[in-house]
Write an enzyme that holds these catalytic residues in place. Sequence first.
Site, PDB file in Angstrom:
ATOM      1  N   ILE A 113       0.808  -1.224   0.000  1.00 46.76           N
ATOM      2  CA  ILE A 113       0.000   0.000   0.000  1.00 46.76           C
ATOM      3  C   ILE A 113       0.841   1.274   0.000  1.00 46.76           C
ATOM      4  CG2 ILE A 113      -1.850   1.222   1.231  1.00 46.76           C
ATOM      5  CD1 ILE A 113      -2.656  -1.431  -0.204  1.00 46.76           C
ATOM      6  N   GLU A 155       8.362   5.175   1.643  1.00 49.83           N
ATOM      7  CA  GLU A 155       8.062   6.447   2.315  1.00 49.83           C
ATOM      8  C   GLU A 155       8.928   6.737   3.552  1.00 49.83           C
ATOM      9  OE1 GLU A 155       3.815   6.662   2.968  1.00 49.83           O
ATOM     10  OE2 GLU A 155       3.386   5.816   1.007  1.00 49.83           O
ATOM     11  N   ARG A 210      -2.075   4.608  18.747  1.00 49.58           N
ATOM     12  CA  ARG A 210      -1.738   5.331  17.519  1.00 49.58           C
ATOM     13  C   ARG A 210      -2.311   6.741  17.577  1.00 49.58           C
ATOM     14  NH1 ARG A 210       0.329   6.782  12.991  1.00 49.58           N
ATOM     15  NH2 ARG A 210      -0.709   6.592  10.992  1.00 49.58           N
ATOM     16  N   CYS A 260      -9.127   2.768   3.548  1.00 49.78           N
ATOM     17  CA  CYS A 260      -9.020   1.832   4.671  1.00 49.78           C
ATOM     18  C   CYS A 260     -10.195   1.955   5.620  1.00 49.78           C
ATOM     19  CB  CYS A 260      -7.695   1.981   5.390  1.00 49.78           C
ATOM     20  SG  CYS A 260      -7.293   3.625   5.958  1.00 49.78           S
ATOM     21  N   GLU A 262      -9.438  -1.892   2.343  1.00 58.00           N
ATOM     22  CA  GLU A 262      -9.437  -2.720   3.550  1.00 58.00           C
ATOM     23  C   GLU A 262     -10.502  -3.793   3.430  1.00 58.00           C
ATOM     24  OE1 GLU A 262     -10.723  -4.358   7.168  1.00 58.00           O
ATOM     25  OE2 GLU A 262     -11.965  -2.864   6.209  1.00 58.00           O
ATOM     26  N   HIS A 285      -2.785  -4.360  11.052  1.00 57.86           N
ATOM     27  CA  HIS A 285      -2.870  -3.716  12.367  1.00 57.86           C
ATOM     28  C   HIS A 285      -2.617  -4.708  13.502  1.00 57.86           C
ATOM     29  CE1 HIS A 285      -4.778  -0.724   9.820  1.00 57.86           C
ATOM     30  NE2 HIS A 285      -4.380   0.147  10.712  1.00 57.86           N
TER      31      HIS A 285
END
Length: 765
Positions: free
Chosen positions: A437, A490, A521, A649, A671, A701
């Site tokens: 992704i 990234e 998070r 997502c 997702e 996750h």
Amino acid sequence: MASHIVGYPRMGPKRELKFALESFWDNKSSAEDLQKVAADLRSSIWKQMAHAGIKYIPSNTFSYYDQVLDTTSMLGAVPPRYGWNGGEIGFDTYFSMARGNATVPAMEMTKWFDTNYHFIVPELGPHVNFSYASHKAVDEYKEAKALGIDTVPVLIGPVSYLLLSKPAKGVEKTFNLLSLLPKILPIYKEVISELKAAGASWIQFDEPTLVLDLDSHQLQAFTAAYADLESTLTGLNVLIETYFADLTAGAYKTLIGLKGVTAYGLDLVRGAQTINLVKSDFPKGKYLFAGVVDGRNIWANDLASSLKALQELEAVAGKGNLVVSTSCSLLHTAVDLVNETKLDDEIKSWLAFAAQKVVEVNALAKALAGQKDEAFFSANAAAQASRRSSPRVTNEAVQKAAAALKGSDHRRATNVSARLDAQQKKLNLPILPTTTIGSFPQTLELRRVRREFKANKISEDDYVKAIKEEIKKVVDLQEELDIDVLVHGEPERNDMVEYFGEQLSGFAFTVNGWVQSYGSRCVKPPIIYGDVSRPKPMTVFWSTAAQCMTKRPMKGMLTGPVTILNWSFVRNDQPRFETCYQIALAIKDEVEDLEKAGINVIQIDEAALREGLPLRKSEHAFYLKWAVHSFRITNCGVQDATQIHTHMCYSNFNDIIHSIIDMDADVITIENSRSDEKLLSVFREGVKYGAGIGPGVYDIHSPRIPSTEEIADRINKMLAVLETNILWVNPDCGLKTRKYAEVKPALSNMVAAAKQLRTQLASAK
């Protein structure tokens, strides 16, 4: 002076809870260490509110992970797979439900209404044996009381809890969750009785689902639930808190008719129309908790305007019956402006974070009671005037360009199937192409390099060298794993929105403006204070450097305009869609520069497209029209052979699938794995999708590593409803938060599963 706060951020001004949680999860600290950090945070929050003069201070709004999961624990509604055998729920069971563990996956996570907070979705059915299994609400009330602070304990209301749940696996999808009310109300009664015994005089039930489009059967459930609780609630003042939107006339009527209820909390920022219902009919002798201070943005309140509105409401509710409050929990805003050392004074004067909003609430309550702090009000008025007149806010060229967008729908010239043919000629991909992704794990070393560059401790040359080395490592790993379409990982990016905002005009940034997204998070939303434009290319340098390292296609990675909008604190002085169109034009410039630089696959993430969807169905069409249009603006100018991807997502997309098709992307990754493949059901129901699609094959996750067989099984389920030639194989989301020790085997199994199925499909021909 009646003042109230709906709820407060839990993470701490410097993310103390985040670091304590992650240390505990990594076995670097004990449960006692974590509990100590949590207790210190709660204590400082309660004392801060008491010191500010707040009368109704909430307790039980703290959470180690999520308030809905806390309610699931309170009710003992633990899914059987976690092996819980009764008794008080401890960290092991609690965090297994939240995060999964080595043997079982986590519970589903989804957006909390239209915010960027995520909650853990309860899994319920007729078989669930509810029991009072977490005494957290009572414990925290007693904890505050021991500090000399009498709080208002907050519980998620029983009806909202059920309406936010889903039928567990194996339970009929049509199962009526509200039929469980008689089973959960006895536990609510136990909690209420314990709170009363501990000395509570008020209790707050959050029933935010009252703002949704509810049918008469659902509204009736509220009436029935509170009628059942009425005798237990005797002797308590009961506040029903609603937030995030207007109440319909039917919901308002239900709310003010609830038995045993003393007070109603209303969001008067996003639910401004509700004021008309209050003015036309407010029950005598009841309290109105007026949410006039915005809990979801960071702009300083226009105190003069709020005071005027409050005075009008006081005339309706009666003197002494009006309580000044926040529009919703302050969970959705940053913690404390005091920690912002780098924002310039002018912009800072326009802002208020959670700590400042507490002060604003109290200032309004005092003013309403005839004790107006003139100096505070005049400083506020000066800041409001400065923001209205500041030349930093307006850019005429941008306004003109955005106005010129009207009248075109900005579609690409050729249809998607012809484009996919042109792209395949250029890219020459196998069937079931594999990709990821965007982000790869961000190691401590990588974060150190970025931090030191930002602090001018290393030179730009050293920084570029370090980032290029990281990109090379990521490219080599993907080639070694034999992934088809690569990403650069990234490494130069801190956050998918902040990274772009830092390079666009009209944005400001905080140092500690963190907001909880889920669990530990946190995100640091940029602040959009003025017209948006792109002074120079933002990603071309890194994308072209990465493409030079491989012969395989390298995706250019951008964040889309709707996601930048929805994940920022947005200016509130013009309609949101106008700001979105400005961002779309800036991203369009970047897309065209990437294409010119030889990048043939460009991903424009719209992870947050659905979360901006208004809570009312009547407002969906307008939002989706401008949101989808904004996406199309970004890529309407590229050639047929340039492949445009988008990614979305965590959300339930089935109801907006036609808008997703209307985005006209060449490939969408989405997702799928954590929500029991709900997404695939829309295709089973016959929706035709002609573009490329990659429903996520595993949940990033969770630290769990899925096997090749498990992934192959997922792909087979997809092949049952999607054409072989449009299916892509990819994880659910970016890999930034994972460790390489998890990522390598998971991606290796993913590629192996794709190859296994290619072989099977070839031999079946």
